[in-house]
Write an enzyme that holds these catalytic residues in place. Sequence first.
Site, PDB file in Angstrom:
ATOM      1  N   HIS A   1      47.362 -49.894   2.439  1.00 19.29           N
ATOM      2  CA  HIS A   1      46.335 -50.033   3.473  1.00 19.29           C
ATOM      3  C   HIS A   1      45.864 -51.480   3.593  1.00 19.29           C
ATOM      4  CE1 HIS A   1      45.616 -45.645   4.074  1.00 19.29           C
ATOM      5  NE2 HIS A   1      46.173 -45.608   2.880  1.00 19.29           N
TER       6      HIS A   1
ATOM      7  N   ASP B   1      40.154 -49.172   8.850  1.00 19.25           N
ATOM      8  CA  ASP B   1      41.271 -48.367   8.385  1.00 19.25           C
ATOM      9  C   ASP B   1      41.114 -46.927   8.857  1.00 19.25           C
ATOM     10  OD1 ASP B   1      43.526 -48.441   6.004  1.00 19.25           O
ATOM     11  OD2 ASP B   1      42.551 -46.495   6.133  1.00 19.25           O
TER      12      ASP B   1
END
Length: 460
Positions: free
Chosen positions: A18, A115
């Site tokens: 991520h 995210d």
Amino acid sequence: MSNQDVHVGMMPSAGMGHLTPMLRLASLLLNHKCKVTIINPLPTVSQAEAQLLSRFRSTYPQVNQINLHLQLPSPSLNSTNDPFFLRYEAICASTPLLTPFLSTLSPPLSAFVSDFFLISPLLSITQTLALPNYLLGTSSATMLSFVSHFPSLVQSLPKLDVVQIPGISPIPISSIPPVILLPNTTFRKFVMEDSPQITKFHGVLINTFEALETQSLEALNAGKVVRGMPQVHAIGPFERCEFEKEGEWGAPLKWLDDKPIGSVVYVGFGSRTAMGRDQIREVGEGLVRSGCKFLWVVKDKIVDKEEEVGLDEVLGLEVLERMREKGLVMKEWVDQSEILGHQAVGGFVSHCGWNSVMEAAWTGVPILAWPQNGDQRINAGVVEMSGLGVWKKDWDWAGEGVVKGEQIGEAIKDMMKDESLKIKAAQVKEARRKAMAVGGDCEVSLERLFEEWRKNANNV
């Protein structure tokens, strides 16, 4: 108005899978003259994350960085032992601390990119501050389609052999992440609660390109998957950045330098996939049986801070000794993009984490797909459909069984000598190049995004 007036806030979730795409996107925005503020949730889970952030800070000292010191939830509230999901829960608990930071930034933010795993905790904050909010999807557009549509599927799932998403090729139920099929898991709770919130965002950014996922991108943007879905901007593949090249990664590259072109198979299963010892030893056996030269990154712990056991204990001295002639075996973090870009590498045994898939698409290296968990079987379907690789569908999910060395060796041998596969992978690389060229799909999507943000900056 120019991009210099655009100010973008960005916040990653936990894990290299991520963090890396978020920082690559930040680098892309900086190269287009945007101002960037990064929210860094601390402490990081892994050493690799901490080192990457440090190199990013050194490369881009002009970036405004806000350290969010996480408030750890009470142990009694923890719903998982996974260190990365524990980190996710800590971020969720700490996001209210962001409001005073974000509301006082100067110049004000034109957009906030977070995210995909941080939908609910950040949505209320961005809405309160009237910030245009965008999601960065760190998996494939096909996985985004599945996750977005999942809440409407959940009741019928036990009766299905395949999952039919409007506008998307059927997905076998065997490709669905097992963790989402189980009640009361953190991941299922996240999908059920957060997926319906996607329509409240201003857009979704995906590290992919049209030629690779034409069907999924068209279905998402036509509103077939979810009515009211915001624009999905395909702006990948994200390029490996200068700040990623400053680590001590010389050993594997030097080893590759004197190997014939296309002769080496690279074996790597990402930053989060830890195999059991029995399976690791079968992989070693398979590599020896394949007869190919190989570079193998071994991982038997989820977090790199726990990787203290030597290769001799993990593999066994006998297997390790048999491998020395043909291969290089490592147990450290490596610069995977640079390895895949080396002319000696002719094949990639991969778990099909999305970053790995996109790095293979960038370099045109064929993949032997061996999904281990999560979104990886859905991603492997993209790999197979695009021609970038082959997928052994009868190999179990991680922990469900042990694939024998003989099978692994034959599959590697077949991949490495498959000329038609090499041609197809090269075609994917060429399609990637065209997408990123002047006037290509990715450049057009990016410019459309900048135009939105310039208007936002003008209206602040």
